[in-house]
Motif scaffolding. Structure first.
Motif, PDB file in Angstrom:
ATOM      1  N   LYS A   7       0.835  -1.191   0.000  1.00  0.00           N
ATOM      2  CA  LYS A   7       0.000   0.000   0.000  1.00  0.00           C
ATOM      3  C   LYS A   7       0.879   1.253   0.000  1.00  0.00           C
ATOM      4  N   ALA A   8       1.935   1.236   0.788  1.00  0.00           N
ATOM      5  CA  ALA A   8       2.848   2.385   0.831  1.00  0.00           C
ATOM      6  C   ALA A   8       3.494   2.608  -0.525  1.00  0.00           C
ATOM      7  N   GLU A   9       3.874   1.520  -1.194  1.00  0.00           N
ATOM      8  CA  GLU A   9       4.477   1.657  -2.527  1.00  0.00           C
ATOM      9  C   GLU A   9       3.487   2.261  -3.507  1.00  0.00           C
ATOM     10  N   LYS A  10       2.241   1.784  -3.482  1.00  0.00           N
ATOM     11  CA  LYS A  10       1.228   2.319  -4.394  1.00  0.00           C
ATOM     12  C   LYS A  10       0.972   3.794  -4.106  1.00  0.00           C
ATOM     13  N   ASP A  11       0.953   4.144  -2.800  1.00  0.00           N
ATOM     14  CA  ASP A  11       0.738   5.542  -2.431  1.00  0.00           C
ATOM     15  C   ASP A  11       1.864   6.426  -2.963  1.00  0.00           C
ATOM     16  N   LYS A  12       3.072   5.879  -3.084  1.00  0.00           N
ATOM     17  CA  LYS A  12       4.204   6.640  -3.614  1.00  0.00           C
ATOM     18  C   LYS A  12       4.244   6.601  -5.141  1.00  0.00           C
ATOM     19  N   GLY A  13       3.286   5.901  -5.757  1.00  0.00           N
ATOM     20  CA  GLY A  13       3.249   5.818  -7.200  1.00  0.00           C
ATOM     21  C   GLY A  13       4.177   4.766  -7.780  1.00  0.00           C
ATOM     22  N   ARG A  14       4.715   3.891  -6.946  1.00  0.00           N
ATOM     23  CA  ARG A  14       5.615   2.837  -7.394  1.00  0.00           C
ATOM     24  C   ARG A  14       4.854   1.522  -7.475  1.00  0.00           C
ATOM     25  N   THR A  15       5.124   0.761  -8.511  1.00  0.00           N
ATOM     26  CA  THR A  15       4.552  -0.569  -8.632  1.00  0.00           C
ATOM     27  C   THR A  15       5.309  -1.512  -7.712  1.00  0.00           C
ATOM     28  N   PRO A  16       4.608  -2.283  -6.885  1.00  0.00           N
ATOM     29  CA  PRO A  16       5.313  -3.253  -6.042  1.00  0.00           C
ATOM     30  C   PRO A  16       6.097  -4.242  -6.904  1.00  0.00           C
ATOM     31  N   HIS A  17       7.224  -4.680  -6.409  1.00  0.00           N
ATOM     32  CA  HIS A  17       8.090  -5.607  -7.129  1.00  0.00           C
ATOM     33  C   HIS A  17       8.351  -6.814  -6.228  1.00  0.00           C
ATOM     34  N   TYR A  18       7.980  -7.989  -6.701  1.00  0.00           N
ATOM     35  CA  TYR A  18       8.109  -9.224  -5.937  1.00  0.00           C
ATOM     36  C   TYR A  18       9.204 -10.089  -6.549  1.00  0.00           C
ATOM     37  N   LEU A  19       9.737 -10.989  -5.733  1.00  0.00           N
ATOM     38  CA  LEU A  19      10.812 -11.861  -6.182  1.00  0.00           C
ATOM     39  C   LEU A  19      10.540 -13.305  -5.803  1.00  0.00           C
ATOM     40  N   MET A  20      10.672 -14.187  -6.793  1.00  0.00           N
ATOM     41  CA  MET A  20      10.611 -15.627  -6.580  1.00  0.00           C
ATOM     42  C   MET A  20      12.041 -16.144  -6.587  1.00  0.00           C
ATOM     43  N   TRP A  21      12.464 -16.732  -5.473  1.00  0.00           N
ATOM     44  CA  TRP A  21      13.812 -17.275  -5.364  1.00  0.00           C
ATOM     45  C   TRP A  21      13.747 -18.777  -5.592  1.00  0.00           C
ATOM     46  N   LEU A 106      21.546 -11.941  -2.731  1.00  0.00           N
ATOM     47  CA  LEU A 106      20.088 -11.818  -2.708  1.00  0.00           C
ATOM     48  C   LEU A 106      19.662 -10.541  -1.995  1.00  0.00           C
ATOM     49  N   LEU A 107      20.248 -10.273  -0.852  1.00  0.00           N
ATOM     50  CA  LEU A 107      19.919  -9.052  -0.113  1.00  0.00           C
ATOM     51  C   LEU A 107      20.246  -7.806  -0.931  1.00  0.00           C
ATOM     52  N   GLU A 108      21.392  -7.828  -1.598  1.00  0.00           N
ATOM     53  CA  GLU A 108      21.779  -6.696  -2.450  1.00  0.00           C
ATOM     54  C   GLU A 108      20.791  -6.520  -3.595  1.00  0.00           C
ATOM     55  N   PHE A 109      20.403  -7.631  -4.217  1.00  0.00           N
ATOM     56  CA  PHE A 109      19.442  -7.596  -5.323  1.00  0.00           C
ATOM     57  C   PHE A 109      18.108  -7.013  -4.843  1.00  0.00           C
ATOM     58  N   CYS A 110      17.635  -7.484  -3.695  1.00  0.00           N
ATOM     59  CA  CYS A 110      16.355  -7.003  -3.164  1.00  0.00           C
ATOM     60  C   CYS A 110      16.385  -5.509  -2.880  1.00  0.00           C
ATOM     61  N   GLU A 111      17.487  -5.045  -2.339  1.00  0.00           N
ATOM     62  CA  GLU A 111      17.611  -3.621  -2.053  1.00  0.00           C
ATOM     63  C   GLU A 111      17.654  -2.807  -3.353  1.00  0.00           C
ATOM     64  N   LYS A 112      18.467  -3.255  -4.287  1.00  0.00           N
ATOM     65  CA  LYS A 112      18.623  -2.529  -5.552  1.00  0.00           C
ATOM     66  C   LYS A 112      17.309  -2.474  -6.337  1.00  0.00           C
ATOM     67  N   GLU A 113      16.590  -3.595  -6.348  1.00  0.00           N
ATOM     68  CA  GLU A 113      15.354  -3.698  -7.136  1.00  0.00           C
ATOM     69  C   GLU A 113      14.103  -3.302  -6.355  1.00  0.00           C
ATOM     70  N   LYS A 114      14.276  -2.883  -5.101  1.00  0.00           N
ATOM     71  CA  LYS A 114      13.153  -2.471  -4.254  1.00  0.00           C
ATOM     72  C   LYS A 114      12.108  -3.592  -4.137  1.00  0.00           C
ATOM     73  N   ILE A 115      12.586  -4.779  -3.831  1.00  0.00           N
ATOM     74  CA  ILE A 115      11.712  -5.940  -3.679  1.00  0.00           C
ATOM     75  C   ILE A 115      10.926  -5.792  -2.377  1.00  0.00           C
TER      76      ILE A 115
END
Length: 125
Positions: A7-21, A106-115
Motif C-alpha cells: 500500500k505504501a508503494e502504491k501511495d508513492k506511485g511505485r509498482t510493487p516488485h516481488y521476487l521468486m527465489w 540476494l539481499l543486495e538484489f532485493c535492495e537494488k530492485e526495491k523488492i
C-alpha cells in the motif's frame, strides 16, 4: 513482507516488485511458492522477477554429481523460457562461490530492485 508495504508503494506511485527465489525446486507447475507469489502479485498489481543462484564451489565441496549439475544446466533455460511464456516473469541467474555468498547477493538484489515480497519453497532436508 506485509501488504502494508505494498500500500505504501502504491501511495508513492511505485509498482510493487516481488521476487521468486528458485533454489532446488526448478518446477513451475505444482510450485507452492510460485503460485502464492503470483496470486499475491495479481492482487496487488505487482511485477515479479525470479532469481536463481548457482554455487559451483559449494557444489564441488559437497561432491554434487555431474549428472545433477548437468540437470540444473539443462533445466534453467527451460525454466526461464516457461516463466516468461506462462507468467511474463524474467529469470535472472547469478553465480556465487558458496551458498552464504548467495544470501548476500540476494539481499543486495532485493535492495537494488526495491523488492517488497520474497518467496521461496521450503527445503525439507
Amino acid at each position: 513482507m506485509a501488504n502494508n508495504d505494498n500500500k505504501a508503494e502504491k501511495d508513492k506511485g511505485r509498482t510493487p516488485h516481488y521476487l521468486m527465489w528458485f533454489r532446488r525446486d526448478l518446477r513451475i507447475h505444482d510450485n507452492t511458492a510460485l503460485a502464492a507469489l503470483c496470486e499475491q502479485a495479481d492482487d496487488n498489481d505487482a511485477s515479479v522477477t525470479a532469481v536463481y543462484f548457482y554455487t559451483p564451489e559449494q557444489w564441488h565441496t559437497h561432491d554434487m554429481s555431474l549428472a545433477q549439475v548437468d540437470h540444473i544446466a539443462r533445466t534453467l533455460p527451460i525454466l526461464a523460457h516457461d516463466l516468461r511464456k506462462d507468467f511474463n516473469i524474467t529469470l535472472q541467474v547469478y553465480a556465487c562461490a558458496h551458498f552464504d555468498d548467495s544470501i548476500a547477493a540476494l539481499l543486495e538484489f532485493c535492495e537494488k530492485e526495491k523488492i517488497s515480497c520474497l518467496m521461496a519453497n521450503h527445503e525439507y532436508e
